[in-house]
Scaffold this active site. Sequence first.
Site: not given
Ligand code: ATP
Ligand code: MG
Length: 419
Positions: A57, A59, A132
């Site tokens: 996705d 963002d 994170d």
């Molecule tokens: P994926 O490929 O699974 O979507 P992602 O890194 O994009 O991995 P998401 O769960 O979509 O993970 O979260 C989007 C963003 O929000 C992350 O990249 C991170 O920067 C932030 N994030 C998500 N969860 C947390 C958390 N618990 N604490 C701090 N930042 C977070």
């Molecule tokens: Mg994501």
Amino acid sequence: MEGRAPVVLKRADHPISRRDIDPDALKVLYRLYRNGFKAYLVGGAVRDLLMGKRPKDFDVVTDARPGQVKKLFANCMLIGRRFRLAHIRFKGGKIIEVATFRKEPDAQCAENESIDPNTSFGTPEQDAFRRDITINALFYDIADFSIIDYVGGLDDLNKGIVRMIGSPHNRYVEDPVRMWRVLRHAARLGFSIEEETSREIVLHRELLCSCSGARMFEELNKDIASGHLGGVMALFREYGMLPSLFGKIGSFLQENAGAWDTLLPLLKVVDERARAGSPLSNESTLTIMFWPWAEQILQSGAPPGGDKMKMLQDVLFDSGMAVTIPKAMKAGITQTACIVERMLYAMQSGRMKWSLKKRSRYADASVVFSVITAGRADKEKDPFSRIFREAHHEAQGRRKKKRPSRSRWRRRREEKPAS
Ligand code: ATP
Ligand code: MG
């Protein structure tokens, strides 16, 4: 460290091309930018694009407030109570999430739900530091197509390191689910985990017991869908986290090397199916995940006068899991496991109770059976029937010969002279 100038990688110095970015995400970025706002692509999308992968996705973060975003997009909905996010909807149910830069809430703010959410808005730098891990906090700026890195994420991406931003101790205490996220990204990307990020997990793993069970169930579903469940579970075990997450079942898998050795290849099969785009249902995957545990409970036999299904269900409901599996799914897992056990018995005895086919979980059980016995999960509808008939072809034939058919038996009686 906060307060330092970010590393900025110009367009010529990185591989991300606009052609690789979802056209709807580009539309959102451009409309924000042309209306005078900062507009960055962020998180997993930038990380994956830099690694040459297709992101799941896209963002977006901006300095536009949620209300301002809503005014720019007719197809926009604001969601969330404390942190308002804009969801911009496109054809086919696609959603581009737009967040306003925000900072980590301070302790008072985190505890007090009624505090004005406006106080949580922040600068791009604060937004990077509240994320994170470093590789998830990179920005792609639509203004000049540069990558902006406040946290050392580019360096860690090149070296293959997962590193918590800030003090791992504080960040895990604030949100223990971050430990899960560290292990997830290490497993998915095959990265190593930075030393303090790793050490503090062992010290804080019990905190997961206090997290929302529903949120952790969502996290588990993400790992099931990703096709990297086996890798994540292996790291859970390495870090001693299975008991915190899955209660008695987790302790069984943590302590019993034989059960673990049985489970790992099964998860590999499940992951292969998910990665090939034809995943097993989540319920079947969980049945497989819990199978080594369920099998030994079923083998221990039901209490006198009791029924096995009820016994397994009682133990599953009372297993002290921190991850909340919905009740209906737990009941489904129990039913599937009991049908699988009956199938295993049928393979040994050559006798199958085919009325089980009428049960709603028969098809799931048939696939779970093929994974646990044959290490296969092809798309066949009912692999059990085929495997059973192949194994017991002769036994069936013999039995048919021995027992005279009903009509022959009747004919013999009729031929008998009446006495
Ligand atoms: P994926 O490929 O699974 O979507 P992602 O890194 O994009 O991995 P998401 O769960 O979509 O993970 O979260 C989007 C963003 O929000 C992350 O990249 C991170 O920067 C932030 N994030 C998500 N969860 C947390 C958390 N618990 N604490 C701090 N930042 C977070
Ligand atoms: Mg994501």
